[in-house]
Motif scaffolding. Sequence first.
Motif, PDB file in Angstrom:
ATOM      1  N   ARG A   1      48.729  19.506  47.434  1.00 55.73           N
ATOM      2  CA  ARG A   1      49.396  20.648  46.820  1.00 55.73           C
ATOM      3  C   ARG A   1      50.893  20.631  47.119  1.00 55.73           C
ATOM      4  O   ARG A   1      51.715  20.950  46.266  1.00 55.73           O
TER       5      ARG A   1
ATOM      6  N   ASP B   1      47.725  34.503  43.696  1.00 53.65           N
ATOM      7  CA  ASP B   1      48.412  33.273  44.124  1.00 53.65           C
ATOM      8  C   ASP B   1      49.104  33.481  45.468  1.00 53.65           C
ATOM      9  O   ASP B   1      48.976  32.675  46.378  1.00 53.65           O
TER      10      ASP B   1
ATOM     11  N   LYS C   1      44.624  28.696  50.635  1.00 54.08           N
ATOM     12  CA  LYS C   1      45.129  27.525  49.895  1.00 54.08           C
ATOM     13  C   LYS C   1      46.572  27.839  49.553  1.00 54.08           C
ATOM     14  O   LYS C   1      46.865  28.954  49.148  1.00 54.08           O
TER      15      LYS C   1
ATOM     16  N   HIS D   1      48.915  27.807  46.917  1.00 52.02           N
ATOM     17  CA  HIS D   1      48.955  27.553  45.477  1.00 52.02           C
ATOM     18  C   HIS D   1      50.279  26.876  45.136  1.00 52.02           C
ATOM     19  O   HIS D   1      51.298  27.179  45.726  1.00 52.02           O
ATOM     20  N   HIS D   2      50.222  25.949  44.191  1.00 49.59           N
ATOM     21  CA  HIS D   2      51.358  25.046  44.035  1.00 49.59           C
ATOM     22  C   HIS D   2      52.643  25.757  43.673  1.00 49.59           C
ATOM     23  O   HIS D   2      53.718  25.270  43.940  1.00 49.59           O
ATOM     24  N   ASN D   3      52.511  26.950  43.070  1.00 48.01           N
ATOM     25  CA  ASN D   3      53.722  27.630  42.663  1.00 48.01           C
ATOM     26  C   ASN D   3      54.223  28.584  43.749  1.00 48.01           C
ATOM     27  O   ASN D   3      55.105  29.367  43.520  1.00 48.01           O
TER      28      ASN D   3
ATOM     29  N   PRO E   1      40.822  30.054  33.192  1.00 45.27           N
ATOM     30  CA  PRO E   1      41.950  29.669  34.055  1.00 45.27           C
ATOM     31  C   PRO E   1      41.892  28.201  34.461  1.00 45.27           C
ATOM     32  O   PRO E   1      40.805  27.616  34.523  1.00 45.27           O
TER      33      PRO E   1
ATOM     34  N   PRO F   1      43.905  25.574  37.382  1.00 52.23           N
ATOM     35  CA  PRO F   1      44.840  25.642  38.509  1.00 52.23           C
ATOM     36  C   PRO F   1      46.133  24.880  38.260  1.00 52.23           C
ATOM     37  O   PRO F   1      46.133  23.856  37.577  1.00 52.23           O
ATOM     38  N   GLY F   2      47.221  25.366  38.845  1.00 54.78           N
ATOM     39  CA  GLY F   2      48.529  24.720  38.698  1.00 54.78           C
ATOM     40  C   GLY F   2      48.519  23.236  39.026  1.00 54.78           C
ATOM     41  O   GLY F   2      49.077  22.434  38.271  1.00 54.78           O
TER      42      GLY F   2
ATOM     43  N   TRP G   1      32.953  32.603  33.588  1.00 53.19           N
ATOM     44  CA  TRP G   1      34.390  32.948  33.667  1.00 53.19           C
ATOM     45  C   TRP G   1      35.208  31.673  33.836  1.00 53.19           C
ATOM     46  O   TRP G   1      36.279  31.521  33.281  1.00 53.19           O
ATOM     47  N   GLN G   2      34.664  30.752  34.651  1.00 58.05           N
ATOM     48  CA  GLN G   2      35.331  29.460  34.844  1.00 58.05           C
ATOM     49  C   GLN G   2      34.244  28.396  35.014  1.00 58.05           C
ATOM     50  O   GLN G   2      33.225  28.638  35.669  1.00 58.05           O
TER      51      GLN G   2
ATOM     52  N   GLY H   1      39.027  36.195  40.022  1.00 60.64           N
ATOM     53  CA  GLY H   1      39.132  34.965  40.820  1.00 60.64           C
ATOM     54  C   GLY H   1      39.165  35.217  42.323  1.00 60.64           C
ATOM     55  O   GLY H   1      39.062  34.286  43.100  1.00 60.64           O
TER      56      GLY H   1
ATOM     57  N   LYS I   1      31.762  32.920  46.034  1.00 57.47           N
ATOM     58  CA  LYS I   1      33.046  33.049  46.737  1.00 57.47           C
ATOM     59  C   LYS I   1      33.170  34.496  47.203  1.00 57.47           C
ATOM     60  O   LYS I   1      33.196  35.384  46.344  1.00 57.47           O
TER      61      LYS I   1
ATOM     62  N   THR J   1      35.264  28.684  47.848  1.00 51.86           N
ATOM     63  CA  THR J   1      36.296  29.095  46.897  1.00 51.86           C
ATOM     64  C   THR J   1      35.812  28.582  45.543  1.00 51.86           C
ATOM     65  O   THR J   1      34.799  27.880  45.467  1.00 51.86           O
TER      66      THR J   1
ATOM     67  N   GLU K   1      37.564  26.571  43.239  1.00 51.78           N
ATOM     68  CA  GLU K   1      37.870  25.139  43.219  1.00 51.78           C
ATOM     69  C   GLU K   1      37.338  24.518  44.506  1.00 51.78           C
ATOM     70  O   GLU K   1      37.095  25.214  45.487  1.00 51.78           O
TER      71      GLU K   1
HETATM   72  P1  XMP Z   1      40.052  29.489  44.397  1.00 50.02           P
HETATM   73  O1  XMP Z   1      39.696  28.045  44.329  1.00 50.02           O
HETATM   74  O2  XMP Z   1      41.133  29.773  45.386  1.00 50.02           O
HETATM   75  O3  XMP Z   1      40.660  29.831  42.995  1.00 50.02           O
HETATM   76  O4  XMP Z   1      38.870  30.368  44.601  1.00 50.02           O
HETATM   77  C1  XMP Z   1      40.857  31.128  42.470  1.00 50.02           C
HETATM   78  C2  XMP Z   1      41.430  30.969  41.076  1.00 50.02           C
HETATM   79  O5  XMP Z   1      42.753  30.404  41.175  1.00 50.02           O
HETATM   80  C3  XMP Z   1      42.819  29.149  40.508  1.00 50.02           C
HETATM   81  N1  XMP Z   1      43.677  28.272  41.344  1.00 50.02           N
HETATM   82  C4  XMP Z   1      44.993  28.109  41.150  1.00 50.02           C
HETATM   83  N2  XMP Z   1      45.822  28.602  40.209  1.00 50.02           N
HETATM   84  N3  XMP Z   1      47.649  27.414  41.190  1.00 50.02           N
HETATM   85  C5  XMP Z   1      47.148  28.239  40.231  1.00 50.02           C
HETATM   86  O6  XMP Z   1      47.916  28.674  39.370  1.00 50.02           O
HETATM   87  C6  XMP Z   1      46.878  26.870  42.159  1.00 50.02           C
HETATM   88  O7  XMP Z   1      47.348  26.132  43.006  1.00 50.02           O
HETATM   89  C7  XMP Z   1      45.472  27.243  42.133  1.00 50.02           C
HETATM   90  N4  XMP Z   1      44.422  26.939  42.935  1.00 50.02           N
HETATM   91  C8  XMP Z   1      43.333  27.572  42.429  1.00 50.02           C
HETATM   92  C9  XMP Z   1      41.377  28.664  40.398  1.00 50.02           C
HETATM   93  O8  XMP Z   1      41.196  27.760  39.323  1.00 50.02           O
HETATM   94  C10 XMP Z   1      40.644  29.981  40.220  1.00 50.02           C
HETATM   95  O9  XMP Z   1      40.700  30.433  38.880  1.00 50.02           O
END
Ligand code: XMP
Length: 314
Positions: free
Chosen positions: A99, A130, A143, A145-147, A187, A189-190, A233-234, A268, A306, A310, A312
């Motif tokens: 990340r 995020d 985690k 998140h990349h942004n 959704p 992920p970034g 949802w995902q 999420g 979750k 998580t 992902e």
């Molecule tokens: P997790 O895996 O944390 O994901 O349960 C929750 C929601 O966030 C999305 N996700 C991200 N979205 N940047 C994003 O913009 C990221 O780094 C990132 N990591 C996880 C994931 O797909 C889920 O919808």
Amino acid sequence: MQTQFLVDEAVEALQSQIDDTAIIACSGGIDSTVAAVLAHRAVGSMLHCVYVDTGLMRLNESDEVSEMFADLGIELKIVDASERFFSHLSGVTDPEEKRKVIGEQFIRVFEEEQDGCGAKFLVQGTIAPDWIESGGGERDVIKSHHNVGGLPEDVDLEIVEPLREFYKDEVRAIARELNIPSSERQPFPGPGLAVRVLGELTPDRVESCRQACHIVETHLEEAAERGECDLPWQYFAALLPVRSVGVHGDVRVHGETVVVRAVTSLDGMSARYSEIPHEILAKISTKITNSLKGQVNRVVYDITHKPPGTIEWE
Ligand code: XMP
């Protein structure tokens, strides 16, 4: 009515924050698209929209994103940076490290784009989960998140985050208000497929994950359309670096594992695994092992909610 008010308020806030050229990374996902449309409404051609092809996107994604922006009447520059991402990710297997590398390379690509257009502001589609999950105050980092957490500290742009206080369901409502066609899209992920390919990120392994994700998406969407299940949802696939012994015809194979993940959720922050009928899972499994012969010979289904998991895998 209330959503229209949120849109007006966000556009006004952007107008007061941005007084010079701005740049935004558009992934085609709902968050960055909504942020781009709001910022475009606020400052028009002062906003430069850039799509970075990291090589970690879903099947046909780049073409679809460029069509969507053309339909929205917003100019989008496509930058192919896939080789650069793969070379910086070579040998990186730790999820947090991945990340961070991706976040950093994103910013480096932007700095190059910034030089081109002279941007002073960086608009981002960061939403509340995020930064909450990236650790604020006394929370543990779940985690980065990349942004958010992956940003290098020496960023040379002023960051503007119009969706920072919103949750996913609110962003979806705003997207509908703005007539964004991706408003009902699931959704993504970034960091893209990077967080769905556990272990080393090679172009081949990412391609296997891309194909497996596409199979999961199309099978579940078609099954939902036929009324055989609710659309989760995902829903996606992840590639695990776990090799097991299998057989194709008379030939022994020692291939990797694909895990299918499908969840129901509101925003999420928490999620339940979806109870997908076994016949649908069986079709997905057969299609994946047939399409990825020699690479993948085992498919499993993730039955973790979750928390404690998580959504992902990384
Ligand atoms: P997790 O895996 O944390 O994901 O349960 C929750 C929601 O966030 C999305 N996700 C991200 N979205 N940047 C994003 O913009 C990221 O780094 C990132 N990591 C996880 C994931 O797909 C889920 O919808």
